[in-house]
Design a protein around this motif. Structure first.
Motif, PDB file in Angstrom:
ATOM      1  N   GLY A  31       0.837  -1.194   0.000  1.00 53.33           N
ATOM      2  CA  GLY A  31       0.000   0.000   0.000  1.00 53.33           C
ATOM      3  C   GLY A  31       0.872   1.243   0.000  1.00 53.33           C
ATOM      4  N   CYS A  32       0.482   2.204  -0.807  1.00 51.03           N
ATOM      5  CA  CYS A  32       1.317   3.393  -0.954  1.00 51.03           C
ATOM      6  C   CYS A  32       0.499   4.513  -1.577  1.00 51.03           C
ATOM      7  CB  CYS A  32       2.489   3.025  -1.868  1.00 51.03           C
ATOM      8  SG  CYS A  32       3.754   4.264  -2.058  1.00 51.03           S
ATOM      9  N   TYR A  33       0.718   5.745  -1.118  1.00 53.62           N
ATOM     10  CA  TYR A  33       0.157   6.890  -1.826  1.00 53.62           C
ATOM     11  C   TYR A  33       1.014   8.118  -1.603  1.00 53.62           C
ATOM     12  CZ  TYR A  33      -2.053   8.891   2.398  1.00 53.62           C
ATOM     13  OH  TYR A  33      -2.293   9.435   3.627  1.00 53.62           O
ATOM     14  N   TRP A  34       0.937   9.036  -2.568  1.00 57.05           N
ATOM     15  CA  TRP A  34       1.704  10.281  -2.544  1.00 57.05           C
ATOM     16  C   TRP A  34       0.774  11.371  -2.056  1.00 57.05           C
ATOM     17  CZ3 TRP A  34       4.395  12.317  -7.622  1.00 57.05           C
ATOM     18  CH2 TRP A  34       5.128  13.475  -7.350  1.00 57.05           C
ATOM     19  N   SER A  35       1.169  12.037  -0.967  1.00 58.60           N
ATOM     20  CA  SER A  35       0.386  13.127  -0.404  1.00 58.60           C
ATOM     21  C   SER A  35       1.179  14.428  -0.464  1.00 58.60           C
ATOM     22  CB  SER A  35       0.038  12.822   1.058  1.00 58.60           C
ATOM     23  OG  SER A  35      -0.593  13.940   1.655  1.00 58.60           O
ATOM     24  N   THR A  36       0.490  15.496  -0.835  1.00 62.09           N
ATOM     25  CA  THR A  36       1.127  16.816  -0.835  1.00 62.09           C
ATOM     26  C   THR A  36       0.477  17.729   0.209  1.00 62.09           C
ATOM     27  OG1 THR A  36      -0.337  17.558  -2.600  1.00 62.09           O
ATOM     28  CG2 THR A  36       1.837  16.705  -3.255  1.00 62.09           C
ATOM     29  N   GLY A  37      -0.125  17.127   1.215  1.00 67.56           N
ATOM     30  CA  GLY A  37      -0.766  17.916   2.267  1.00 67.56           C
ATOM     31  C   GLY A  37       0.219  18.328   3.358  1.00 67.56           C
ATOM     32  N   GLY A  38      -0.362  18.832   4.443  1.00 67.05           N
ATOM     33  CA  GLY A  38       0.434  19.180   5.621  1.00 67.05           C
ATOM     34  C   GLY A  38       1.442  20.277   5.365  1.00 67.05           C
ATOM     35  N   ILE A  39       2.698  19.977   5.624  1.00 63.31           N
ATOM     36  CA  ILE A  39       3.760  20.991   5.565  1.00 63.31           C
ATOM     37  C   ILE A  39       4.476  21.018   4.219  1.00 63.31           C
ATOM     38  CG2 ILE A  39       4.142  20.897   8.054  1.00 63.31           C
ATOM     39  CD1 ILE A  39       6.633  19.157   7.430  1.00 63.31           C
ATOM     40  N   THR A  40       3.985  20.306   3.240  1.00 60.67           N
ATOM     41  CA  THR A  40       4.703  20.120   1.978  1.00 60.67           C
ATOM     42  C   THR A  40       5.216  21.412   1.362  1.00 60.67           C
ATOM     43  OG1 THR A  40       3.519  18.078   1.473  1.00 60.67           O
ATOM     44  CG2 THR A  40       4.523  19.231  -0.375  1.00 60.67           C
ATOM     45  N   PHE A  41       4.397  22.411   1.239  1.00 58.89           N
ATOM     46  CA  PHE A  41       4.826  23.612   0.501  1.00 58.89           C
ATOM     47  C   PHE A  41       5.225  24.761   1.427  1.00 58.89           C
ATOM     48  CE2 PHE A  41       1.885  21.285  -2.368  1.00 58.89           C
ATOM     49  CZ  PHE A  41       2.850  20.875  -3.280  1.00 58.89           C
ATOM     50  N   LEU A  60      10.191  20.722  -1.462  1.00 61.26           N
ATOM     51  CA  LEU A  60       9.618  19.555  -0.819  1.00 61.26           C
ATOM     52  C   LEU A  60       8.336  19.264  -1.584  1.00 61.26           C
ATOM     53  CD1 LEU A  60       9.572  17.478   1.491  1.00 61.26           C
ATOM     54  CD2 LEU A  60       8.353  19.188   2.866  1.00 61.26           C
ATOM     55  N   LEU A  61       8.241  18.080  -2.172  1.00 61.40           N
ATOM     56  CA  LEU A  61       7.123  17.760  -3.064  1.00 61.40           C
ATOM     57  C   LEU A  61       6.106  16.805  -2.444  1.00 61.40           C
ATOM     58  CD1 LEU A  61       9.068  17.427  -6.438  1.00 61.40           C
ATOM     59  CD2 LEU A  61       7.741  19.377  -5.610  1.00 61.40           C
ATOM     60  N   GLY A  62       6.265  16.502  -1.174  1.00 59.20           N
ATOM     61  CA  GLY A  62       5.271  15.674  -0.506  1.00 59.20           C
ATOM     62  C   GLY A  62       5.879  14.461   0.145  1.00 59.20           C
TER      63      GLY A  62
END
Length: 192
Positions: free
Chosen positions: A135-145, A161-163
């Protein structure tokens, strides 16, 4: 099954498997290392190899959760939300591993090319995870940007930082079905 069919099947079988679908079982580090090695073979202009990864596991995951929750609290005193703080802290704890995705700027090519190359590296990791039924997913939420968060991940001011890749063993052997609109709705052929 021939090689071409296997590649087509893995590409079409890749899914985002979210943390609520993780079992809590730890993914073998050898699979994570293979994901990272395959990432390193992504295409990139002028061989800049802009991808940078920080792998969190075990107590490192707790360190990541603490960092992003406290970063949020310190940088949002007027709009602080306890629920968001709790989510930033606890989301990584649901994972076997979390990989922070960074892009190191080279100034040899346009920045968008470096971002695209890093995205190709991440796709290689996602496909490797799918091939291993991880199981895996790419998240760009939180502190990413958040520019001030970059240094925690070893990134400079010019880098991005891209996620995060959230990784875990799925609870079920049943792999989710995919949905896509037909490709002919997205393609125009020019033949003359």
């Amino acid at each position: 099954m021939d090689f071409t069919t296997a590649v087509n099947d893995i590409i079409r079988d890749r899914r985002s498997i979210y943390t609520n679908m993780f079992s809590g079982e730890v993914v073998d580090d050898a699979i994570i290392e293979t994901m990272l090695e395959n990432a390193n073979w992504a295409p990139n202009h002028k061989h800049t190899e802009p991808w940078r990864f920080v792998v969190f596991k075990g107590e490192g995951i707790k360190k990541l959760g603490e960092f992003q929750a406290n970063f949020y609290k310190e940088n949002n005193p007027d709009t602080f939300d306890e629920n968001k703080y709790d989510k930033l802290y606890s989301k990584p704890l649901e994972c076997s591993h979390v990989i922070a995705i960074g892009m190191k700027k080279s100034n040899m090519v346009p920045e968008v090319e470096e971002v695209c190359a890093t995205a190709c590296a991440v796709q290689n990791m996602l496909l490797t995870a799918a091939a291993n039924k991880i199981g895996c997913y790419w998240s760009t939420g939180g502190i990413t940007f958040q520019p001030k968060a970059k240094s925690f991940f070893g990134l400079g001011d010019e880098d991005q930082l891209l996620g995060f890749l959230y990784i875990g063993m799925p609870k079920s052997d049943k792999w989710p079905a995919g949905r896509r609109k037909p490709i002919d709705e997205k393609v125009k052929w020019v033949v003359e």
